[in-house]
Design an enzyme around this catalytic site. Sequence first.
Site, PDB file in Angstrom:
ATOM      1  N   LYS A 223      36.390  41.224  47.972  1.00 21.58           N
ATOM      2  CA  LYS A 223      36.823  40.627  46.700  1.00 21.58           C
ATOM      3  C   LYS A 223      36.184  39.265  46.573  1.00 21.58           C
ATOM      4  O   LYS A 223      35.861  38.624  47.578  1.00 21.58           O
ATOM      5  CB  LYS A 223      38.349  40.454  46.689  1.00 21.58           C
ATOM      6  CG  LYS A 223      38.941  40.323  45.305  1.00 21.58           C
ATOM      7  CD  LYS A 223      39.229  41.686  44.725  1.00 21.58           C
ATOM      8  CE  LYS A 223      39.948  41.629  43.411  1.00 21.58           C
ATOM      9  NZ  LYS A 223      40.533  42.943  43.104  1.00 21.58           N
TER      10      LYS A 223
HETATM   11  N1  GLU Z   1      39.088  44.918  40.339  1.00 20.44           N
HETATM   12  C1  GLU Z   1      39.452  46.292  40.407  1.00 20.44           C
HETATM   13  C2  GLU Z   1      40.504  46.496  41.501  1.00 20.44           C
HETATM   14  O1  GLU Z   1      41.214  45.593  41.857  1.00 20.44           O
HETATM   15  C3  GLU Z   1      38.253  47.216  40.540  1.00 20.44           C
HETATM   16  C4  GLU Z   1      37.368  46.979  41.719  1.00 20.44           C
HETATM   17  C5  GLU Z   1      36.076  47.799  41.697  1.00 20.44           C
HETATM   18  O2  GLU Z   1      35.865  48.566  40.789  1.00 20.44           O
HETATM   19  O3  GLU Z   1      35.300  47.607  42.635  1.00 20.44           O
HETATM   20  O4  GLU Z   1      40.707  47.594  41.969  1.00 20.44           O
END
Ligand code: GLU
Length: 436
Positions: free
Chosen positions: A126
């Site tokens: 992240k």
């Molecule tokens: N931000 C989204 C999540 O928390 C999607 C992450 C992604 O598609 O890599 O799952």
Amino acid sequence: MSISAASAKATSPHALPSYLNPDHPGPWGIYLQQVDRVTPYLGSLSRWVETLKRPKRALIVDVPIELDNGTMAHFEGYRVQHNTSRGPGKGGVRFHQDVTLSEVMALSAWMSVKNAAVNLPFGGAKGGIRVDPKTLSRGELERLTRRYTSEIGIIIGPTKDIPAPDVNTNEQIMAWMMDTYSMNEGATASGVVTGKPIALGGSLGRREATGRGVYTVGQEAAQHIGLDIGQARIAVQGFGNVGGIAAKLFAQAGATLVAVQDHGGTVYEAAGLDVHALLRHVSEHGSVQGFENAEVLSDEAFWGVACDILIPAALEQQITAANAHQIQARMVIEGANGPTTPEADDILHERGILVVPDVIANAGGVTVSYFEWVQDFSSFFWSEDEINARLVRIMREAFAAIWQVADEHQVSLRTATFIVACTRILQARELRGLYP
Ligand code: GLU
């Protein structure tokens, strides 16, 4: 602050990292508690559990940009790769004024769990920048995005770590990220991010995928508890890409949307809010505030609204020991990441309210990100029907397996999801072995 006050603060217990403070553990502290809860169910794999309790790699970057008025501003950015035992890091990038390293660490760890829970060949990662993007012009936002991408460029890549949208980031920001990374590499690398515009190798269905996944697991869970979606009353916190789409799909299935809360306030209508009119209002005005034909409720009153399904789809730590007793719903479906604290989880459990946890409930987004990544690698694009059908199948199968584990061990769906996911991650870890 005077120097003596500063040093007194440094030696007081409040100077501890927030996740070591038992009263306010913060997202990373909450994640650590969740891992502790699952450890007894991991058998011999529990000898590897420490690897889940620390991120593999965390990068803090300075993001300086020139503002439109000619001055310079510095922002702090992060990219954390929590675990890569099952594949490259994968997870979104968030732009928000409250972003901290501890928060991004927790969000990266939840990505590891989520990706393993739906069996995607990814680890967890992240990123984020501590910034209120609403205060930036489009040009400033682009410069911020490009400089951040360049700074984290040393650890991301289509086979290393693949960012995607999260809170306050979107397709345009992914396009700038893809372009910046590609410029630095000297070749177009569409697989470096997902959630891109369709014209740049994005996937059909990606924008709606998280909301569609929330709706799909909601349908499955409703069946298990004998709740008829067609008769259900829904309350949603957060009316963006996740909450807004989920509300639309539930309403299409006949459910009544009774309350919506977002950063602008809370609107309520016992007979049902007009979802399409509310979506239009939010896209024109930025929030639900000022929506006509609805009662305005206080922020606290939202939690006590009479409803069957409550969908927190905004930020972390919204359902706490302070409001969990008020909740009237029969089930909570976590569209957001980390919206329920462990104490609140226990209160809801004791009160017989089913919680469908984030790590399965909002996995639809990253599932279609996986489809996008696969399509980019093969330069062969699928139809929307095919994408939605595969998404629904993956979500249903994952939910059924988790339900079975919860039943077998008589644990919550969150602990069951962690059992399934952590077992997969640690099996991969054990097979790969400890390097060197
Ligand atoms: N931000 C989204 C999540 O928390 C999607 C992450 C992604 O598609 O890599 O799952």
